[in-house]
Design a protein around this motif. Structure first.
Motif, PDB file in Angstrom:
ATOM      1  N   HIS A  91     -21.617  16.369 -31.141  1.00 30.74           N
ATOM      2  CA  HIS A  91     -23.262  17.152 -30.788  1.00 30.74           C
ATOM      3  C   HIS A  91     -22.930  18.729 -31.335  1.00 30.74           C
ATOM      4  N   LEU A  92     -21.836  19.115 -30.509  1.00 26.50           N
ATOM      5  CA  LEU A  92     -21.499  20.895 -30.013  1.00 26.50           C
ATOM      6  C   LEU A  92     -21.057  20.784 -31.801  1.00 26.50           C
ATOM      7  N   TRP A  93     -20.304  20.450 -32.146  1.00 25.99           N
ATOM      8  CA  TRP A  93     -20.168  20.404 -33.131  1.00 25.99           C
ATOM      9  C   TRP A  93     -20.912  20.892 -34.749  1.00 25.99           C
ATOM     10  N   LEU A  94     -21.707  19.723 -34.775  1.00 26.74           N
ATOM     11  CA  LEU A  94     -22.864  19.807 -35.617  1.00 26.74           C
ATOM     12  C   LEU A  94     -23.752  21.078 -35.734  1.00 26.74           C
ATOM     13  N   THR A  95     -24.270  21.278 -33.929  1.00 24.69           N
ATOM     14  CA  THR A  95     -24.984  22.274 -34.257  1.00 24.69           C
ATOM     15  C   THR A  95     -24.339  23.444 -34.283  1.00 24.69           C
ATOM     16  N   PHE A  96     -23.317  23.855 -34.035  1.00 26.00           N
ATOM     17  CA  PHE A  96     -22.707  24.834 -34.389  1.00 26.00           C
ATOM     18  C   PHE A  96     -22.092  25.117 -36.282  1.00 26.00           C
TER      19      PHE A  96
ATOM     20  N   GLN B 119     -24.649  23.510 -38.290  1.00 26.71           N
ATOM     21  CA  GLN B 119     -25.770  23.646 -39.197  1.00 26.71           C
ATOM     22  C   GLN B 119     -25.835  25.261 -39.337  1.00 26.71           C
ATOM     23  N   GLY B 120     -25.522  25.988 -37.876  1.00 25.83           N
ATOM     24  CA  GLY B 120     -25.954  27.550 -37.809  1.00 25.83           C
ATOM     25  C   GLY B 120     -24.938  28.106 -38.696  1.00 25.83           C
TER      26      GLY B 120
ATOM     27  N   SER C 104     -25.774  17.297 -41.130  1.00 20.25           N
ATOM     28  CA  SER C 104     -26.760  17.025 -39.604  1.00 20.25           C
ATOM     29  C   SER C 104     -26.789  15.931 -39.391  1.00 20.25           C
ATOM     30  N   HIS C 105     -26.996  15.129 -38.305  1.00 23.70           N
ATOM     31  CA  HIS C 105     -27.437  14.990 -37.335  1.00 23.70           C
ATOM     32  C   HIS C 105     -27.802  13.192 -37.521  1.00 23.70           C
TER      33      HIS C 105
END
Length: 494
Positions: free
Chosen positions: A257-262, A264-265, A282-283
């Motif tokens: 989750h942290l990897w994907l969020t990072f 995406q930013g 994307s998730h």
């Protein structure tokens, strides 16, 4: 607190359907004879209850999210599981070569099924004057060869990013029909192979435990004895072992989750060459990134010498349970209205894909040599459902997994991702942005490329088999030539 129970009760309903499915499987004679898993029986029961509004307050949409996460958990727990221990097996040659035959069968099906689905829906529109999106035919390959998780993943992306209405729902319908086709067609074929004695493991048979769906209390009369569920890793006075392993999966979930969020930013709205890079991070593609995270986690754990702190059998039980919940959730996520509206084209696509996959898997199985019947049945199950479906069909011919095919299947799971990485990771999420011609060129070209590899694979297998036989014969001759006379006399006497 009342609002918090909606999701909890939805999960409880999935578990209830699984339990009812197991009871019906053991009690109803024709279900026992059909060998249909409890997850499918329970899923069909849940679908009927929802369709007739017999579960008030709940709709198919309540089970879609649960299905997605159980699919993700099944993949991630599988990747946390270590390598299988070496054991004696009824071999069919190199595990790598056998795994490559399975990989070729699956890779050809991946491209071929997409082309068949696209063309059939296009033809259906021309004949009937309908206006159904051809992408609703193309998504069949993600439902059949990859299962409900990927069908839901890619369908969700197509629907939200590219406006392909009902893509996720139709993908789930294909996945459900794929499971059904695998058993409707695969089980009779397995029985035929068993009757003709084509199975290498002659000890394999359909015993009462297999038919009943439950192990008996003892191993009398040759019945299979119930296996253990694994070993305790953590002391129960400190932490229950199951909770410990779930915690490992939770760590992988959070890291992903942290990897994907990072990412995406970092990527934002970047779209080089018209490709939305944000879609790839994307998730909806959580399972692919989670797979990589779990592989790295296991490598680090083993490198640090902490492999004894993980029980692979416990992780296998988590994988198996997640697959069961995923299957029943898939069937309960189907919206009857969507199925009814698209029934004819969906059935046409499903039947055509099943026939094409069966012919391809049988032919490739025959080319693969020894254990070809086992490979044909296993690859057909994988091309119409999932790895679990393939394993279940294989178990009918190899009940205790004493052949090399289960190990080949383990290699296959990694090989199909690596070999098809460009299509699975880059092309599949952005399919609706392609023209029809480009799509057919990519997926059809992929199927043709792997088909062209078959003769080369056959020649390589033949050459390796001849070389191995020559080496074995030379070794035996040299061993006999170098043996003492007393040993030769004993050999002659025996």
């Amino acid at each position: 607190m009342n609002d918090s129970f909606q999701g909890v009760i939805a999960f409880a309903l999935l578990a209830l359907m699984l339990w009812l499915g197991s009871v019906l499987r053991s009690r109803v004679p024709w279900l026992r004879a059909s060998l249909v898993p409890a997850s499918i029986v329970g899923g069909v029961l849940g679908f009927l209850l929802l369709s007739f509004d017999l579960l008030p307050g709940y709709s198919p949409g309540d089970f879609t999210t649960l299905t997605f996460h159980f699919f993700t958990l099944s993949f991630m727990s599988l990747c946390l599981t270590g390598k299988a221990q070496k054991s004696d097996a009824l071999g069919g040659g190199s595990i790598v070569r056998g795994g490559m035959w399975l990989t070729l069968a699956w890779s050809i099906s991946l491209g071929l099924q997409g082309v068949i689905g696209y063309l059939i829906v296009t033809g259906y529109d021309i004949v009937t004057g309908s206006d159904i999106s051809a992408w609703l035919g193309a998504i069949v390959t993600h439902g059949f060869t990859q299962g409900p998780g990927q069908a839901l993943t890619y369908g969700g992306i197509w629907e939200t990013e590219y406006g392909v209405a009902n893509a996720a729902q139709v993908g789930m319908i294909y996945a459900s029909l794929g499971f059904l086709m695998a058993f409707i067609v695969g089980v009779p074929i397995a029985r035929r192979y068993l009757r003709k004695g084509f199975n290498a493991n002659q000890a394999s048979r359909l015993d009462a435990s297999f038919r009943l769906g439950f192990f008996t209390s003892s191993a009398d009369d040759g019945e299979a004895q119930a296996p253990t569920m694994g070993r305790m890793v953590s002391h129960p006075g400190n932490l229950d072992s199951l909770a410990y392993h779930l915690g490992l999966l939770a760590i992988a979930y959070v890291i992903t989750h942290l990897w994907l969020t990072f990412m995406q930013g970092v990527i934002g709205d970047a779209s080089p060459w018209g490709i939305k890079l944000g879609v790839l991070f994307s998730h909806n593609l959580f399972f692919l990134h989670g797979l990589g995270v779990c592989v790295l986690m296991r490598m680090i754990i083993d490198r640090l010498g902490l492999g004894h702190r993980i029980d692979d059998e416990t992780l296998k039980r988590i994988t198996g349970s997640s697959v069961d919940f995923m299957v029943v959730g898939t069937l309960m996520s189907i919206q009857f209205a969507v199925l009814y509206a698209l029934l004819v084209p969906v059935l046409l696509v499903s039947i055509a894909v099943t026939v094409a996959s069966l012919i391809g898997c049988v032919l490739i199985g025959r080319m693969s040599g020894k254990l070809g019947h086992e490979r044909a049945l296993t690859s057909f199950g994988c091309c119409c459902g999932s790895t679990g479906t393939g394993l279940l069909l294989l178990r009918m011919m190899d009940a205790d997994f004493s052949t090399s095919v289960p190990k080949e299947l383990a290699f296959f799971n990694l090989a199909i991702v690596l070999v098809n990485l460009p299509i699975l990771m880059i092309v599949a999420p952005i399919v609706p942005s392609l023209t029809g011609g480009t799509y057919l060129l990519i997926f059809g070209g992929s199927a043709l490329f792997f088909t062209a590899c078959l003769p080369l694979m056959w020649l390589w297998s033949r050459r390796r088999s001849v070389s191995l036989n020559s080496w074995t014969t030379a070794t035996r001759v040299s061993s006999v030539a170098g043996a003492p006379r007393s040993d030769l006399s004993k050999g002659a006497a025996s």
